[in-house]
Design an enzyme around this catalytic site. Structure first.
Site, PDB file in Angstrom:
ATOM      1  N   ARG A   1       0.860  -1.193   0.000  1.00  0.00           N
ATOM      2  CA  ARG A   1       0.000   0.000   0.000  1.00  0.00           C
ATOM      3  C   ARG A   1       0.893   1.239   0.000  1.00  0.00           C
ATOM      4  NH1 ARG A   1      -0.752   4.860   2.425  1.00  0.00           N
ATOM      5  NH2 ARG A   1      -0.623   4.016   4.526  1.00  0.00           N
ATOM      6  N   GLU A   2       1.435   1.606   1.160  1.00  0.00           N
ATOM      7  CA  GLU A   2       2.365   2.744   1.183  1.00  0.00           C
ATOM      8  C   GLU A   2       3.511   2.492   0.195  1.00  0.00           C
ATOM      9  OE1 GLU A   2       2.486   5.659   3.599  1.00  0.00           O
ATOM     10  OE2 GLU A   2       3.869   6.282   2.018  1.00  0.00           O
TER      11      GLU A   2
ATOM     12  N   HIS B   1      -6.833  -0.087   2.633  1.00  0.00           N
ATOM     13  CA  HIS B   1      -6.680   1.273   3.149  1.00  0.00           C
ATOM     14  C   HIS B   1      -7.552   2.194   2.317  1.00  0.00           C
ATOM     15  CE1 HIS B   1      -4.260   5.073   3.698  1.00  0.00           C
ATOM     16  NE2 HIS B   1      -4.203   4.595   4.921  1.00  0.00           N
TER      17      HIS B   1
ATOM     18  N   ARG C   1     -10.098   0.243  11.602  1.00  0.00           N
ATOM     19  CA  ARG C   1      -9.164   1.194  12.220  1.00  0.00           C
ATOM     20  C   ARG C   1      -9.467   2.576  11.677  1.00  0.00           C
ATOM     21  NH1 ARG C   1      -3.931   3.111   9.548  1.00  0.00           N
ATOM     22  NH2 ARG C   1      -5.663   4.177   8.534  1.00  0.00           N
TER      23      ARG C   1
ATOM     24  N   THR D   1       2.503  12.138   8.702  1.00  0.00           N
ATOM     25  CA  THR D   1       2.410  12.074   7.240  1.00  0.00           C
ATOM     26  C   THR D   1       3.543  12.800   6.529  1.00  0.00           C
ATOM     27  OG1 THR D   1       0.044  11.944   7.543  1.00  0.00           O
ATOM     28  CG2 THR D   1       0.795  12.550   5.345  1.00  0.00           C
TER      29      THR D   1
ATOM     30  N   HIS E   1       2.156   5.466  12.287  1.00  0.00           N
ATOM     31  CA  HIS E   1       2.663   5.497  10.914  1.00  0.00           C
ATOM     32  C   HIS E   1       3.629   6.671  10.815  1.00  0.00           C
ATOM     33  CE1 HIS E   1       1.985   4.931   6.481  1.00  0.00           C
ATOM     34  NE2 HIS E   1       2.263   6.229   6.454  1.00  0.00           N
TER      35      HIS E   1
ATOM     36  N   HIS F   1       6.589   8.740   8.729  1.00  0.00           N
ATOM     37  CA  HIS F   1       7.413   9.000   7.542  1.00  0.00           C
ATOM     38  C   HIS F   1       8.813   9.423   7.971  1.00  0.00           C
ATOM     39  CE1 HIS F   1       4.968   8.421   3.897  1.00  0.00           C
ATOM     40  NE2 HIS F   1       3.991   8.363   4.808  1.00  0.00           N
TER      41      HIS F   1
ATOM     42  N   HIS G   1      39.475  -1.896  16.161  1.00  0.00           N
ATOM     43  CA  HIS G   1      38.199  -2.623  16.162  1.00  0.00           C
ATOM     44  C   HIS G   1      38.441  -4.106  15.904  1.00  0.00           C
ATOM     45  CE1 HIS G   1      35.245   0.886  15.733  1.00  0.00           C
ATOM     46  NE2 HIS G   1      36.437   1.424  15.896  1.00  0.00           N
TER      47      HIS G   1
HETATM   48  C1  LIG Z   1      -1.193   9.968   3.143  1.00  0.00           C
HETATM   49  C2  LIG Z   1      -1.635   8.821   2.292  1.00  0.00           C
HETATM   50  O1  LIG Z   1      -0.797   8.156   1.782  1.00  0.00           O
HETATM   51  S1  LIG Z   1      -3.274   8.514   2.152  1.00  0.00           S
HETATM   52  C3  LIG Z   1      -3.397   7.229   0.973  1.00  0.00           C
HETATM   53  C4  LIG Z   1      -3.129   7.675  -0.402  1.00  0.00           C
HETATM   54  N1  LIG Z   1      -3.603   6.668  -1.286  1.00  0.00           N
HETATM   55  C5  LIG Z   1      -4.113   6.920  -2.448  1.00  0.00           C
HETATM   56  O2  LIG Z   1      -4.225   8.070  -2.870  1.00  0.00           O
HETATM   57  C6  LIG Z   1      -4.577   5.728  -3.227  1.00  0.00           C
HETATM   58  C7  LIG Z   1      -4.479   5.952  -4.704  1.00  0.00           C
HETATM   59  N2  LIG Z   1      -5.341   7.037  -5.091  1.00  0.00           N
HETATM   60  C8  LIG Z   1      -6.193   6.971  -6.144  1.00  0.00           C
HETATM   61  O3  LIG Z   1      -6.248   6.015  -6.873  1.00  0.00           O
HETATM   62  C9  LIG Z   1      -7.051   8.164  -6.355  1.00  0.00           C
HETATM   63  O4  LIG Z   1      -6.480   9.297  -5.731  1.00  0.00           O
HETATM   64  C10 LIG Z   1      -8.489   7.929  -5.787  1.00  0.00           C
HETATM   65  C11 LIG Z   1      -9.171   6.831  -6.590  1.00  0.00           C
HETATM   66  C12 LIG Z   1      -8.438   7.556  -4.307  1.00  0.00           C
HETATM   67  C13 LIG Z   1      -9.296   9.209  -5.905  1.00  0.00           C
HETATM   68  O5  LIG Z   1      -9.184   9.654  -7.227  1.00  0.00           O
HETATM   69  P1  LIG Z   1      -9.974  10.930  -7.761  1.00  0.00           P
HETATM   70  O6  LIG Z   1     -11.412  10.820  -7.426  1.00  0.00           O
HETATM   71  O7  LIG Z   1      -9.606  11.086  -9.180  1.00  0.00           O
HETATM   72  O8  LIG Z   1      -9.467  12.176  -6.862  1.00  0.00           O
HETATM   73  P2  LIG Z   1      -8.032  12.794  -6.666  1.00  0.00           P
HETATM   74  O9  LIG Z   1      -7.051  11.743  -6.457  1.00  0.00           O
HETATM   75  O10 LIG Z   1      -7.717  13.758  -7.760  1.00  0.00           O
HETATM   76  O11 LIG Z   1      -8.261  13.648  -5.329  1.00  0.00           O
HETATM   77  C14 LIG Z   1      -8.482  13.034  -4.091  1.00  0.00           C
HETATM   78  C15 LIG Z   1      -9.964  13.072  -3.749  1.00  0.00           C
HETATM   79  O12 LIG Z   1     -10.171  12.382  -2.508  1.00  0.00           O
HETATM   80  C16 LIG Z   1     -10.739  13.296  -1.534  1.00  0.00           C
HETATM   81  N3  LIG Z   1     -10.114  12.904  -0.282  1.00  0.00           N
HETATM   82  C17 LIG Z   1      -8.805  12.992   0.015  1.00  0.00           C
HETATM   83  N4  LIG Z   1      -8.587  12.430   1.191  1.00  0.00           N
HETATM   84  C18 LIG Z   1      -9.769  11.973   1.625  1.00  0.00           C
HETATM   85  C19 LIG Z   1     -10.145  11.284   2.785  1.00  0.00           C
HETATM   86  N5  LIG Z   1      -9.224  10.915   3.650  1.00  0.00           N
HETATM   87  N6  LIG Z   1     -11.427  10.960   2.948  1.00  0.00           N
HETATM   88  C20 LIG Z   1     -12.353  11.292   2.011  1.00  0.00           C
HETATM   89  N7  LIG Z   1     -12.037  11.931   0.868  1.00  0.00           N
HETATM   90  C21 LIG Z   1     -10.749  12.287   0.703  1.00  0.00           C
HETATM   91  C22 LIG Z   1     -10.396  14.673  -2.042  1.00  0.00           C
HETATM   92  O13 LIG Z   1     -11.311  15.634  -1.590  1.00  0.00           O
HETATM   93  C23 LIG Z   1     -10.483  14.470  -3.547  1.00  0.00           C
HETATM   94  O14 LIG Z   1     -11.818  14.453  -3.942  1.00  0.00           O
HETATM   95  P3  LIG Z   1     -12.431  15.671  -4.871  1.00  0.00           P
HETATM   96  O15 LIG Z   1     -11.555  15.799  -6.016  1.00  0.00           O
HETATM   97  O16 LIG Z   1     -13.803  15.213  -5.152  1.00  0.00           O
HETATM   98  O17 LIG Z   1     -12.347  16.860  -3.944  1.00  0.00           O
HETATM   99  O1  LIG Z   2      -3.606   5.509   7.309  1.00  0.00           O
HETATM  100  C1  LIG Z   2      -2.698   5.974   7.977  1.00  0.00           C
HETATM  101  O2  LIG Z   2      -2.660   5.922   9.204  1.00  0.00           O
HETATM  102  C2  LIG Z   2      -1.524   6.622   7.318  1.00  0.00           C
HETATM  103  C3  LIG Z   2      -1.786   7.147   5.957  1.00  0.00           C
HETATM  104  C4  LIG Z   2      -0.524   7.602   5.359  1.00  0.00           C
HETATM  105  O3  LIG Z   2       0.082   6.921   4.567  1.00  0.00           O
HETATM  106  C5  LIG Z   2       0.088   8.816   5.868  1.00  0.00           C
HETATM  107  O4  LIG Z   2      -0.586   9.609   6.531  1.00  0.00           O
HETATM  108  O5  LIG Z   2       1.270   9.035   5.583  1.00  0.00           O
HETATM  109 ZN   LIG Z   3       2.217   7.293   4.676  1.00  0.00          ZN
END
Ligand SMILES: CC(=O)SCCNC(=O)CCNC(=O)[C@H](O)C(C)(C)COP(=O)(O)OP(=O)(O)OC[C@H]1O[C@@H](n2cnc3c(N)ncnc32)[C@H](O)[C@@H]1OP(=O)(O)O
Ligand SMILES: O=C(O)CCC(=O)C(=O)O
Ligand SMILES: [Zn+2]
Length: 440
Positions: free
Chosen positions: A47-48, A107, A167, A201, A228, A230, A325
Site C-alpha cells: 500500500r504505502e 486502506h 481502524r 504524514t 505510521h 514517515h 576494532h
Molecule cells: C497519506 C496517504 O498516503 S493517504 C493514501 C493515499 N492513497 C491513495 O491516494 C490511493 C491511490 N489514489 C487513487 O487512486 C485516487 O487518488 C483515488 C481513486 C483515491 C481518488 O481519485 P480521484 O477521485 O480522481 O481524486 P483525486 O485523487 O484527484 O483527489 C483526491 C480526492 O479524494 C478526496 N479525499 C482525500 N482524502 C480523503 C479522505 N481521507 N477521505 C475522504 N475523501 C478524501 C479529495 O477531496 C479528492 O476528492 P475531490 O476531487 O472530489 O475533492
Molecule cells: O492511514 C494511515 O494511518 C496513514 C496514511 C498515510 O500513509 C500517511 O498519513 O502518511
Molecule cells: Zn504514509
C-alpha cells in the site's frame, strides 16, 4: 557485489559472550504502558510501498511479496485501496484468497463509496484515514471536523456491521490541533474501533512529541494504537520505538522503508532496533534469516539497490575495518557489535586489506593461511602491508601475497635473501591486475 568477494576475512569465531548482565536496552520499567516487548507489525509495502516513486507491482509480484511477508511473520498486510483501480481491487481479492496467516487489510478514504467496495473484497479489516490538519482540511478534502466526525461514524458503523476489523486514523496527526484530535478519537473510540492510528504524514515529528501524543491518546481511547511514521527528517525508526515505549501497539512498516517520498519505517531497521530491546520476543515471532531475501525481492521489484548502510543487510553492516576494532572483535564480537549477524543468517567480516589494519588482524589471517610467524614477524609483515596500502587500495590477494612472500623469505634463507633495507621501499605495484583492485 557481495562482501564475500571483497577484501574481507570472514570471522568464524563467535563464542565469546556479552559481558553485560541483564539488558540495559530493554523496556524501561517506568514506561508501564510500554509495548516494546509486545508489538505488532502492519506491513504496508503493498500500500504505502506502492506509493514509492519506482513501484509497479504486477499481480504475480504482489502475491509473491505477500507470501514472503507472511512467511517472515508480519501480523498484518495492508493493501492499496480497491478503488484506486480495477486491477487494485482484483489484486486485493486475489491476496485475500491466499489463506495467509497474516490478516489482510485495505486502506481507504473516510467515505462510504470506498467503504462499500472495500468490504466486498474479502479483507479481514479496513484502515480508514482522513486528514485532520488545517493543511489537509483546507487543501485536500476541504471538510471541517464536524463533517469528519459524521463521516467517520458512518463508515465505522458500516464496516463493523460486516464483522471485520476497523481502524480509524487521522492523517497528518502531528500538525493537527490536539483538541480536534482528542475529540475525534474519543468519538470513534466510544462507538468502538479495533485500533486508532496516528500518522506523521510529512515526517515532522520527533520522539518526544511522539511520546507525549501517544501517552495522551492512551488516556482517552480504550483500543490499540497504531502509528505510521514517515522518514523525511530521519526520525522514523526512533519515533516508532518511542511510540511503543509510550504504549502504541502496532507499527506500520515497509520493506526497505519504501513509500511516498523517502518512505516510512523500514521493517529491517525496526527489527534491528527491536531485537536489541527484546531479543526473545523478536526472534520467536519473526523469521529474521528471511529478511535478506525479503529485501532483495522488493529491491528487485522496484529496481533499487540495497543501501550500503542499510541496517543488518547493508553490505558492510557487519564488516569491521580499523585495527583497533578488528583486534577487539576477534577477542569478543560484542566489543563493537550490538547485533549478532548470525541472528539474521549473516556473517561478520574483518576488512584487513588496508592501511588501517593492525598486527592482530594480520596474525589472524596468517593463522587462517596455516602459516607460522612469530608476533614480531607478524608486526614486520603488517608494516609491509600498510606501506602498500599507502599507495593504493588493497585486496585480499595483495595481503596474502605479501604474507606468503615474507613467510617464504624467512623460511628459505638460502634461496631468498633475508629482508634488507631496500625491502622497506614501497613495493612495485605496476603489474597488479586492475580487476583485483577493490573500492569500498
Ligand atoms: C497519506 C496517504 O498516503 S493517504 C493514501 C493515499 N492513497 C491513495 O491516494 C490511493 C491511490 N489514489 C487513487 O487512486 C485516487 O487518488 C483515488 C481513486 C483515491 C481518488 O481519485 P480521484 O477521485 O480522481 O481524486 P483525486 O485523487 O484527484 O483527489 C483526491 C480526492 O479524494 C478526496 N479525499 C482525500 N482524502 C480523503 C479522505 N481521507 N477521505 C475522504 N475523501 C478524501 C479529495 O477531496 C479528492 O476528492 P475531490 O476531487 O472530489 O475533492
Ligand atoms: O492511514 C494511515 O494511518 C496513514 C496514511 C498515510 O500513509 C500517511 O498519513 O502518511
Ligand atoms: Zn504514509
Amino acid at each position: 557485489m557481495t562482501a564475500e568477494n571483497k577484501a574481507f576475512q570472514k570471522v568464524t569465531e563467535s563464542t565469546a559472550t556479552n559481558p553485560i548482565q541483564g539488558n540495559p536496552y530493554g523496556p524501561n520499567p517506568s514506561d508501564f504502558l510500554s509495548n516494546v516487548a509486545n508489538f505488532q507489525l502492519i506491513d504496508s509495502t503493498l500500500r504505502e510501498g506502492e506509493q514509492f516513486a519506482n513501484s509497479y507491482f504486477s499481480t504475480e509480484k504482489k502475491i509473491e511479496i505477500a507470501k514472503a511477508l507472511d512467511d517472515f511473520g508480519v501480523d498484518y498486510i495492508e493493501l492499496t485501496s480497491p478503488v484506486a483501480s480495477e486491477q487494485s481491487r482484483k489484486d486485493c481479492e486475489a491476496i485475500c484468497k491466499l489463506g495467509l496467516k497474516a490478516k489482510i487489510l485495505t486502506h481507504i478514504r473516510c467515505h462510504m463509496d470506498d467503504a462499500k467496495v472495500a468490504v466486498e473484497t474479502g479483507v479481514d479489516g479496513v484502515d480508514v484515514v482522513i486528514g485532520t490538519s488545517k493543511f489537509l482540511r483546507q487543501y485536500s478534502h476541504g471538510k471541517d471536523m464536524n463533517y469528519i466526525a459524521k463521516s467517520a461514524i458512518e463508515v465505522i458503523e458500516f464496516v463493523k456491521s460486516k464483522g471485520i476489523e476497523i481502524r480509524f486514523s487521522s492523517e497528518d496527526s502531528f500538525r493537527s490541533d490536539l483538541v480536534d484530535l482528542l475529540n475525534i478519537y474519543k468519538t470513534v473510540s466510544k462507538i468502538g474501533v479495533n485500533r486508532i492510528g496516528i500518522a506523521d504524514t510529512v515526517g515532522c515529528a520527533n520522539p518526544r512529541q511522539v511520546y507525549e501524543l501517544v501517552r495522551t491518546l492512551k488516556s482517552v481511547v480504550n483500543c490499540d494504537i497504531e502509528c505510521h511514521f514517515h522518514n523525511d527528517t530521519g526520525c522514523a525508526i526512533a519515533n516508532a520505538y518511542t511510540a511503543l515505549e509510550a504504549g502504541a501497539k502496532l507499527i506500520d512498516v515497509c520493506v526497505l522503508g519504501i513509500g511516498e517520498r523517502n518512505g516510512i519505517v523500514p521493517i529491517g531497521g525496526l527489527m534491528a532496533r527491536m531485537i536489541v530491546a527484546d531479543p526473545d520476543y523478536v526472534k520467536s515471532k519473526y523469521k529474521l534469516p528471511k529478511l535478506r531475501d525479503l529485501e532483495n525481492l522488493v529491491a528487485d521489484a522496484v529496481e533499487v539497490n540495497i543501501p550500503f548502510n542499510n541496517p543488518i543487510t547493508g553490505f558492510c553492516a557487519f564488516t569491521h575495518k580499523a585495527g583497533i576494532h578488528a583486534k577487539a572483535i576477534l577477542a569478543n564480537p560484542s566489543t563493537y557489535e550490538i547485533l549478532d549477524p548470525h541472528d539474521f543468517g549473516m556473517k561478520r567480516y574483518i576488512h584487513f586489506a588496508n592501511r588501517l589494519t593492525g598486527w592482530n588482524a594480520i596474525k589472524s589471517r596468517v593463522d587462517q593461511l596455516n602459516l607460522s610467524l612469530t608476533d614480531a614477524e607478524v608486526k614486520i609483515v603488517t608494516t609491509k602491508i600498510k606501506k602498500m596500502g599507502d599507495i593504493r587500495p588493497l585486496n585480499i590477494d595483495d595481503v596474502d601475497s605479501i604474507i606468503k612472500e615474507y613467510h617464504g623469505e624467512i623460511n628459505t634463507p638460502t634461496l631468498v635473501p633475508k629482508m634488507t633495507k631496500s625491502d622497506e621501499e614501497p613495493l612495485d605495484l605496476s603489474d597488479e591486475p586492475a580487476a583485483k583492485k577493490v573500492k569500498l
